[in-house]
Motif scaffolding. Sequence first.
Motif, PDB file in Angstrom:
ATOM      1  N   TRP A 133      -4.335   4.533   2.932  1.00 51.08           N
ATOM      2  CA  TRP A 133      -3.161   3.446   3.367  1.00 51.08           C
ATOM      3  C   TRP A 133      -2.573   3.351   1.914  1.00 51.08           C
ATOM      4  O   TRP A 133      -2.853   3.415   0.721  1.00 51.08           O
ATOM      5  CB  TRP A 133      -3.806   2.070   3.790  1.00 51.08           C
ATOM      6  CG  TRP A 133      -2.789   0.981   3.678  1.00 51.08           C
ATOM      7  CD1 TRP A 133      -1.860   0.681   4.617  1.00 51.08           C
ATOM      8  CD2 TRP A 133      -2.686  -0.185   2.889  1.00 51.08           C
ATOM      9  NE1 TRP A 133      -1.127  -0.266   4.279  1.00 51.08           N
ATOM     10  CE2 TRP A 133      -1.679  -0.939   3.130  1.00 51.08           C
ATOM     11  CE3 TRP A 133      -3.352  -0.568   1.691  1.00 51.08           C
ATOM     12  CZ2 TRP A 133      -1.188  -2.106   2.672  1.00 51.08           C
ATOM     13  CZ3 TRP A 133      -3.005  -1.641   0.937  1.00 51.08           C
ATOM     14  CH2 TRP A 133      -1.927  -2.352   1.387  1.00 51.08           C
ATOM     15  N   VAL A 134      -0.995   3.278   2.072  1.00 55.01           N
ATOM     16  CA  VAL A 134      -0.280   3.102   1.081  1.00 55.01           C
ATOM     17  C   VAL A 134       0.477   1.746   0.951  1.00 55.01           C
ATOM     18  O   VAL A 134       0.611   1.054   0.089  1.00 55.01           O
ATOM     19  CB  VAL A 134       0.932   4.222   0.986  1.00 55.01           C
ATOM     20  CG1 VAL A 134       2.161   3.883  -0.123  1.00 55.01           C
ATOM     21  CG2 VAL A 134       0.050   5.667   0.902  1.00 55.01           C
ATOM     22  N   ALA A 135       1.257   1.363   2.267  1.00 49.64           N
ATOM     23  CA  ALA A 135       1.946   0.082   2.160  1.00 49.64           C
ATOM     24  C   ALA A 135       2.047  -0.267   3.858  1.00 49.64           C
ATOM     25  O   ALA A 135       2.173   0.620   4.826  1.00 49.64           O
ATOM     26  CB  ALA A 135       3.173   0.098   1.952  1.00 49.64           C
TER      27      ALA A 135
ATOM     28  N   ALA B 213      -0.897  -0.876  -1.393  1.00 56.05           N
ATOM     29  CA  ALA B 213      -2.324  -0.331  -2.301  1.00 56.05           C
ATOM     30  C   ALA B 213      -1.921  -0.537  -3.767  1.00 56.05           C
ATOM     31  O   ALA B 213      -0.902  -0.566  -4.344  1.00 56.05           O
ATOM     32  CB  ALA B 213      -2.346   0.949  -1.965  1.00 56.05           C
ATOM     33  N   ASP B 214      -2.967  -0.903  -4.447  1.00 55.11           N
ATOM     34  CA  ASP B 214      -2.811  -0.892  -5.932  1.00 55.11           C
ATOM     35  C   ASP B 214      -2.127   0.085  -6.548  1.00 55.11           C
ATOM     36  O   ASP B 214      -1.538  -0.052  -7.609  1.00 55.11           O
ATOM     37  CB  ASP B 214      -4.307  -1.421  -6.560  1.00 55.11           C
ATOM     38  CG  ASP B 214      -4.578  -2.686  -6.015  1.00 55.11           C
ATOM     39  OD1 ASP B 214      -6.058  -3.109  -6.405  1.00 55.11           O
ATOM     40  OD2 ASP B 214      -3.987  -3.646  -5.610  1.00 55.11           O
ATOM     41  N   SER B 215      -2.652   1.236  -6.026  1.00 57.36           N
ATOM     42  CA  SER B 215      -2.136   2.403  -6.789  1.00 57.36           C
ATOM     43  C   SER B 215      -0.611   2.755  -6.761  1.00 57.36           C
ATOM     44  O   SER B 215      -0.058   3.462  -7.470  1.00 57.36           O
ATOM     45  CB  SER B 215      -2.855   3.902  -6.340  1.00 57.36           C
ATOM     46  OG  SER B 215      -2.556   3.771  -4.781  1.00 57.36           O
ATOM     47  N   VAL B 216       0.017   1.821  -5.811  1.00 52.12           N
ATOM     48  CA  VAL B 216       1.518   2.037  -5.818  1.00 52.12           C
ATOM     49  C   VAL B 216       2.279   0.858  -6.037  1.00 52.12           C
ATOM     50  O   VAL B 216       3.486   0.902  -5.980  1.00 52.12           O
ATOM     51  CB  VAL B 216       2.091   2.756  -4.435  1.00 52.12           C
ATOM     52  CG1 VAL B 216       1.102   4.222  -4.006  1.00 52.12           C
ATOM     53  CG2 VAL B 216       1.670   1.686  -3.432  1.00 52.12           C
ATOM     54  N   LYS B 217       1.564  -0.262  -6.096  1.00 49.44           N
ATOM     55  CA  LYS B 217       2.259  -1.514  -6.349  1.00 49.44           C
ATOM     56  C   LYS B 217       3.216  -1.547  -7.569  1.00 49.44           C
ATOM     57  O   LYS B 217       2.924  -0.920  -8.604  1.00 49.44           O
ATOM     58  CB  LYS B 217       1.341  -2.756  -6.328  1.00 49.44           C
ATOM     59  CG  LYS B 217       1.683  -3.950  -6.187  1.00 49.44           C
ATOM     60  CD  LYS B 217       0.315  -4.905  -6.283  1.00 49.44           C
ATOM     61  CE  LYS B 217      -0.361  -4.758  -5.016  1.00 49.44           C
ATOM     62  NZ  LYS B 217      -1.580  -5.619  -5.067  1.00 49.44           N
ATOM     63  N   GLY B 218       4.391  -1.668  -7.530  1.00 49.84           N
ATOM     64  CA  GLY B 218       5.373  -1.735  -8.499  1.00 49.84           C
ATOM     65  C   GLY B 218       5.926  -0.466  -8.712  1.00 49.84           C
ATOM     66  O   GLY B 218       7.057  -0.669  -9.317  1.00 49.84           O
ATOM     67  N   ARG B 219       5.526   0.502  -7.806  1.00 54.29           N
ATOM     68  CA  ARG B 219       6.577   1.496  -7.973  1.00 54.29           C
ATOM     69  C   ARG B 219       7.267   1.895  -6.680  1.00 54.29           C
ATOM     70  O   ARG B 219       8.265   2.596  -6.607  1.00 54.29           O
ATOM     71  CB  ARG B 219       5.564   2.671  -8.347  1.00 54.29           C
ATOM     72  CG  ARG B 219       4.741   2.543  -9.703  1.00 54.29           C
ATOM     73  CD  ARG B 219       4.248   3.961 -10.159  1.00 54.29           C
ATOM     74  NE  ARG B 219       3.064   4.115  -9.372  1.00 54.29           N
ATOM     75  CZ  ARG B 219       2.983   5.237  -8.529  1.00 54.29           C
ATOM     76  NH1 ARG B 219       3.678   6.111  -8.827  1.00 54.29           N
ATOM     77  NH2 ARG B 219       1.840   5.451  -7.742  1.00 54.29           N
TER      78      ARG B 219
END
Length: 116
Positions: free
Chosen positions: A47-49, A60-66
């Motif tokens: 899952w991404v968003a 997801a934490d890995s993409v938060k802010g980007r």
Amino acid sequence: QVQLVESGGGLVQAGGSLRLSCVVSGSIFSLNPMGWYRQAPGKQREWVATITGGGMTSYADSVKGRFTISRDNAKSTVYLQMNSLKPEDTAVYYCRITVSQVLYYWGQGTQVTVSS
């Protein structure tokens, strides 16, 4: 018949940006949660968003802010703006519409490749 068609993938250098689009047909868009997922080679789909029908978002934490997910109900389209891309973002990206707890539909996916 519900169909989802993604577009906007491609090859980009690290640090670059892409915007993915997912158009939904079938008259079920405006109230339903939409999500973006991705699957890298040899890995499980993750899952991404998500964006709800009311516009609430989660990442997801890995993409938060980007990454930023958004939707245009008039166009039955959900977007994923991806900035500051990293090689580890390389994957096939899929959109999904949730109709109920047990029913959802997937698009065919669009390839995103980030070179270092």
